[in-house]
Design a protein around this motif. Structure first.
Motif, short mmCIF file in Angstrom:
data_model
loop_
_atom_site.label_atom_id
_atom_site.label_comp_id
_atom_site.label_asym_id
_atom_site.label_seq_id
_atom_site.Cartn_x
_atom_site.Cartn_y
_atom_site.Cartn_z
N MET A 294 0.82 -1.22 0.00
CA MET A 294 0.00 0.00 0.00
C MET A 294 0.85 1.27 0.00
SD MET A 294 -2.88 -1.20 2.79
CE MET A 294 -3.78 0.34 2.67
N LEU A 295 2.18 1.11 0.02
CA LEU A 295 3.04 2.27 0.14
C LEU A 295 3.22 3.04 -1.16
CD1 LEU A 295 5.88 0.93 2.48
CD2 LEU A 295 3.96 2.40 3.07
N HIS A 296 2.75 2.48 -2.27
CA HIS A 296 2.95 3.18 -3.55
C HIS A 296 2.23 4.52 -3.57
CE1 HIS A 296 -0.88 1.03 -4.16
NE2 HIS A 296 -1.16 1.97 -5.04
N ARG A 297 1.14 4.63 -2.78
CA ARG A 297 0.42 5.91 -2.72
C ARG A 297 1.10 6.89 -1.78
NH1 ARG A 297 -4.13 2.43 -2.29
NH2 ARG A 297 -4.30 2.95 -0.08
N ALA A 298 1.95 6.39 -0.88
CA ALA A 298 2.58 7.25 0.12
C ALA A 298 3.98 7.70 -0.27
CB ALA A 298 2.64 6.53 1.47
N ILE A 299 4.64 6.98 -1.17
CA ILE A 299 6.05 7.24 -1.43
C ILE A 299 6.30 8.60 -2.06
CG2 ILE A 299 6.01 6.05 -3.65
CD1 ILE A 299 8.92 6.20 -1.10
N LEU A 300 5.46 9.04 -3.00
CA LEU A 300 5.70 10.33 -3.65
C LEU A 300 5.49 11.52 -2.71
CD1 LEU A 300 4.28 9.76 -7.27
CD2 LEU A 300 6.67 9.84 -6.50
N PRO A 301 4.36 11.61 -1.99
CA PRO A 301 4.26 12.72 -1.03
C PRO A 301 5.31 12.64 0.08
CG PRO A 301 2.39 11.21 -0.81
CD PRO A 301 3.11 10.85 -2.07
N ALA A 302 5.67 11.41 0.49
CA ALA A 302 6.72 11.26 1.52
C ALA A 302 8.05 11.79 1.02
CB ALA A 302 6.84 9.80 1.94
N LEU A 303 8.38 11.46 -0.22
CA LEU A 303 9.64 11.92 -0.81
C LEU A 303 9.66 13.45 -0.91
CD1 LEU A 303 12.34 11.10 -2.06
CD2 LEU A 303 11.18 10.94 -4.28
N ALA A 304 8.51 14.03 -1.33
CA ALA A 304 8.43 15.49 -1.44
C ALA A 304 8.59 16.16 -0.07
CB ALA A 304 7.09 15.88 -2.06
N ILE A 305 7.92 15.63 0.96
CA ILE A 305 8.02 16.21 2.30
C ILE A 305 9.42 16.02 2.87
CG2 ILE A 305 7.17 16.05 4.68
CD1 ILE A 305 4.46 15.19 3.51
N PHE A 306 10.03 14.85 2.63
CA PHE A 306 11.38 14.59 3.11
C PHE A 306 12.38 15.58 2.52
CE2 PHE A 306 15.46 12.48 2.13
CZ PHE A 306 15.95 12.36 3.42
N VAL A 307 12.30 15.80 1.21
CA VAL A 307 13.22 16.73 0.54
C VAL A 307 13.00 18.15 1.07
CG1 VAL A 307 13.83 17.78 -1.66
CG2 VAL A 307 13.46 15.31 -1.52
N PHE A 308 11.73 18.54 1.27
CA PHE A 308 11.45 19.87 1.79
C PHE A 308 11.98 20.03 3.22
CE2 PHE A 308 8.77 22.96 4.01
CZ PHE A 308 8.91 24.06 3.18
N LEU A 309 11.79 19.00 4.04
CA LEU A 309 12.33 19.03 5.41
C LEU A 309 13.84 19.18 5.40
CD1 LEU A 309 10.34 16.26 7.35
CD2 LEU A 309 10.65 18.62 8.12
N LEU A 310 14.49 18.40 4.54
CA LEU A 310 15.94 18.36 4.50
C LEU A 310 16.56 19.65 3.97
CD1 LEU A 310 18.50 16.59 4.89
CD2 LEU A 310 18.18 15.80 2.54
N LEU A 311 15.95 20.20 2.92
CA LEU A 311 16.56 21.33 2.23
C LEU A 311 15.96 22.69 2.58
CD1 LEU A 311 16.94 19.79 -1.36
CD2 LEU A 311 18.58 19.80 0.54
N ALA A 312 14.78 22.70 3.20
CA ALA A 312 14.13 23.99 3.46
C ALA A 312 13.68 24.15 4.91
CB ALA A 312 12.95 24.17 2.51
N ALA A 313 12.74 23.33 5.37
CA ALA A 313 12.12 23.55 6.67
C ALA A 313 13.15 23.49 7.82
CB ALA A 313 11.02 22.52 6.90
N ARG A 314 13.91 22.43 7.91
CA ARG A 314 14.90 22.29 8.98
C ARG A 314 16.01 23.34 8.88
NH1 ARG A 314 16.39 20.47 14.12
NH2 ARG A 314 18.56 19.79 14.07
N PRO A 315 16.63 23.57 7.69
CA PRO A 315 17.66 24.60 7.61
C PRO A 315 17.15 26.00 7.96
CG PRO A 315 17.79 23.15 5.71
CD PRO A 315 16.54 22.79 6.44
N LEU A 316 15.93 26.34 7.51
CA LEU A 316 15.38 27.67 7.82
C LEU A 316 15.13 27.83 9.32
CD1 LEU A 316 12.90 28.15 4.84
CD2 LEU A 316 15.01 29.43 5.27
#
Length: 534
Positions: A294-316
Motif C-alpha cells: 500500500m506504500l505506492h500511494r505514500a512514497i511520492l508525497p513522503a519523498l516530497a516532504i522529506f526533501v522539503f524538510l531536509l533542504l528547506a524547513a529544517r535549515p530555515l
C-alpha cells in the motif's frame, strides 16, 4: 501457544542483538534493521503475524516513548550541555514550531492538503531523533567541533514534548472542527500542557531526590525498580491532569541523571538496556503495522516532504534561531540541520494521529513510515561524510563526553607505589620521574602526613605514592583472575615452563603483589591476573 510466542520473542531479540553488531560496523542506524525485521514478520512475511490493532500499538508505543524520553534526560551530562542549553531549548521549542509550520504550509500549498491535516502532518514529523543520530556518532566515534554533539543531544532529547503538544492540539482541532472549535479551549490546552508538565517534572524530581537522600534502598535491584517507578510516575501524574507527560519525564530524567547517588553506574546501564528494548519495540511494531503493497500511494508525497524538510524547513528553522546568536558558523548550522533525523517519536505520533476518532484523508502513517525510512537510511548514513566535508570533525573531541555514562564508564584508577630502599624513585623530584602523559602523581603519604606533590617535591624512602590514571577500556581485551588451588598442575612450576592461554601480568601472594618474570615460581593459593585478548 504461549511457548511459541515466548520462543518467537526470544528469537526476535536475539536477531536484534545480532543486527545491532552488523549495523554498528557499517554505520547505518540499528533502528532501520528493526523496521525491516518487523516487515519480515508482518502479515505477508516469513512468519505471518496478524497485527492490525493500532490502539494497542498506540498505547504500547506511548509507554515505550516515556522511557526513551526519561533516559534522554537521564543520559545527558549537564556539565557538557550547560554552555549550549539556551540554544538547545530554542531549537527544541521554537525550532519545532517553525519546522511544523513550514512543513504544514508546504503540504497545504504544494500537495493540496487541508489546513488541519497539513499542520497535523507538520506536527507529527517536526521532532528529531537522538537515538538515530548518536547510534552513528557512537559507532563511528565521531567527535564534532564547537559543542555540536551536546547541542544535538540536548535538542533531540528534548524536542519530542513540543511535537507531541502540537500533535495533540491539531488532533483536538480536527475533532472539534465539526462542532465549532473553541479558541480558548486550545489556549487552555497549550497552557496546561506546558505548565502542568514542567511543574510536575520539577516536583516529582524533587520528591525523588529527597527519597534518595533520606532513605537507603536495600536489596539488589530495588534501586532500579525505584527509578523505574519514578520514570512511570513522571509521565502519568502530569498527564492525568492535562499536562505534557513527555516534558515531565525529560525534566525528571535530566535532574536525576545529574545527581550523585549510590549505584548510579548500574542504573545508567539498566536504563540504557531498557531504552534500547523500547526502541526495538517501536520500530518492530512499525514494521508489523506497515503494508508494503500500500506504500505506492505514500512514497511520492513522503519523498516530497522529506526533501522539503531536509533542504528547506529544517535549515530555515535552525538558521532563524542560531544566526542571530553569531556563535555558529554557516558550516556548523548546515551540520546541525542535516543531523536532524526523524525517528521513534514521529512514529508514535503518527500512530496517535491515525488511531483515534479522526480519519485523515491522506495516509499519514504510511507517509511518516517512508520519511523515517529515508531519513535514517539515506540521511543518517551520510552524517559522517557530511561532517568531514563541512570540516566539523575534531579528533580531539570525545563524543562520549556528551553522555552521563561517560563519567561512569571512564572511572579513574588509583595505584599505591611504596618507595623502598632500592627504588629508582628514591631521592628524585616528581619532575625528574618523567611520568608518561595520562599518569598523574596525586598524593604522597609520609609518616601519616598527606603531601600534595609539586614538581620539586622529593620522594623519600618509606613514602607511599598515590598514582592516578584512567581505567583501561577495550572490549577486545579482558583481564581475569585464576587461583591455584591444591592439585593444580601449575604449582611448583616456573612461569617460563607454563603453557597457559594469555599472559600472567601479576601474582597476588599473601597480600603481596608480585610482577612476575620467567623465573618466578608459582605456589599454591597464588592468585594470577591474566591478560587475554581476541
Amino acid at each position: 501457544m504461549t511457548t511459541f510466542f515466548l520462543i518467537l520473542i526470544s528469537a526476535v531479540i536475539l536477531i536484534c542483538v545480532w543486527l545491532n553488531n552488523i549495523s554498528s560496523r557499517i554505520g547505518v542506524p540499528t533502528l532501520l534493521a528493526f523496521i525491516v525485521l518487523g516487515i519480515l514478520f508482518a502479515n505477508n512475511g516469513i512468519i505471518p503475524l496478524d497485527f492490525e490493532d493500532r490502539e494497542l500499538a498506540r498505547e504500547t508505543c506511548t509507554v515505550a516513548l516515556v522511557f526513551i524520553m526519561f533516559y534522554g534526560g537521564f543520559g545527558t551530562r549537564w556539565e557538557s550541555a550547560r554552555p549550549i542549553a539556551g540554544e538547545a531549548v530554542l531549537l527544541a521549542s521554537l525550532g519545532v514550531v517553525l519546522t511544523a509550520g513550514l512543513t504544514g504550509l508546504f503540504c497545504h500549498f504544494a500537495l493540496g492538503w487541508s489546513w488541519i491535516e497539513s499542520m497535523l502532518m507538520g506536527s507529527v514529523i517536526s521532532s528529531t531523533d537522538a537515538a538515530s543520530v548518536f547510534s552513528i556518532l557512537r559507532s563511528k566515534k565521531l567527535g564534532l567541533r564547537n559543542n555540536t554533539a551536546p547541542l544535538l543531544e540536548m535538542e533531540s532529547g528534548s524536542n519530542d514534548p513540543c511535537s507531541y503538544m502540537l500533535t495533540a492540539i491539531f488532533l483536538s482541532a480536527a475533532d472539534m472542527q465539526g462542532q465549532g472549535m473553541s479558541g480558548w479551549g486550545l489556549v487552555w490546552m497549550t497552557t496546561a500542557q506546558i505548565a502542568f508538565g514542567a511543574l510536575g517534572g520539577f516536583g516529582i524530581a524533587r520528591l525523588a531526590g529527597i527519597a534518595l537522600e533520606r532513605f537507603r534502598i536495600k536489596g539488589a535491584g530495588f534501586d532500579s525498580l525505584f527509578i523505574l517507578a519514578v520514570a512511570i510516575a513522571s509521565y502519568a501524574v502530569p498527564d492525568l491532569v492535562g499536562g505534557n507527560g513527555y516534558l515531565s519525564a525529560y525534566i525528571v530524567g535530566i535532574i536525576l541523571g545529574n545527581r550523585e547517588f549510590s549505584n548510579k553506574k548500574a542504573l545508567v546501564g539498566f536504563f540504557d538496556g531498557v531504552t534500547g528494548l523500547m526502541q526495538v519495540i517501536i520500530f518492530f511494531m512499525l514494521g508489523l503495522l506497515v503494508r508494503p503493497e500500500m506504500l505506492h500511494r505514500a512514497i511520492l508525497p513522503a519523498l516530497a516532504i522529506f526533501v522539503f524538510l531536509l533542504l528547506a524547513a529544517r535549515p530555515l528553522a535552525v538558521g532563524a534561531i542560531l544566526t542571530p546568536l553569531r556563535r555558529y558558523s554557516f558550516r556548523q548550522q548546515c551540520l546541525i540541520s542535516f543531523a536532524g533525523l526523524r525517528g521513534a517519536a514521529s512514529i508514535v505520533f503518527a500512530i496517535m494521529a491515525t488511531s483515534g476518532a479522526y480519519s485523515p484523508h491522506n495516509d499519514i502513517f504510511g507517509i511518516v513510515f517512508c520519511i523515517v525510512l529515508l531519513s535514517i537510511s539515506l540521511q543518517g548514513s551520510l552524517i559522517p561524510f557530511v561532517s568531514r566535508k563541512l570540516r566539523m570533525t575534531d579528533s580531539g573531541e570525545d563524543v562520549m563526553k556528551t553522555f552521563n555514562d561517560f563519567a561512569d564508564d571512564s572511572q579513574l584508577q588509583f595505584t599505591v607505589v611504596e618507595i623502598g630502599p632500592k627504588s629508582s624513585w628514591k631521592g628524585k623530584t616528581v619532575r625528574e620521574l618523567g611520568l608518561p602523559r595520562g599518569l598523574l602523581l596525586a598524593l604522597v603519604l609520609r609518616n601519616g602526613v598527606r603531601i600534595a606533590p609539586k614538581g620539586l617535591t622529593v620522594l623519600l624512602e618509606g613514602d607511599r605514592v598515590i598514582i592516578v590514571s584512567r581505567a583501561f577500556e577495550d572490549s577486545s581485551v579482558c583481564f581475569r583472575e585464576s587461583v591455584l588451588l591444591p592439585g593444580n598442575e601449575l604449582i611448583g612450576k616456573r612461569l617460563n615452563e607454563c603453557r597457559k592461554s594469555g599472559v600472567i601480568i601479576l601474582i597476588r601472594r599473601n597480600d603481596r603483589d608480585i610482577i612476575p618474570s620467567g623465573d618466578t615460581l608459582l605456589k599454591e593459593d597464588d592468585r594470577l591476573v591474566i591478560f587475554t585478548g581476541d
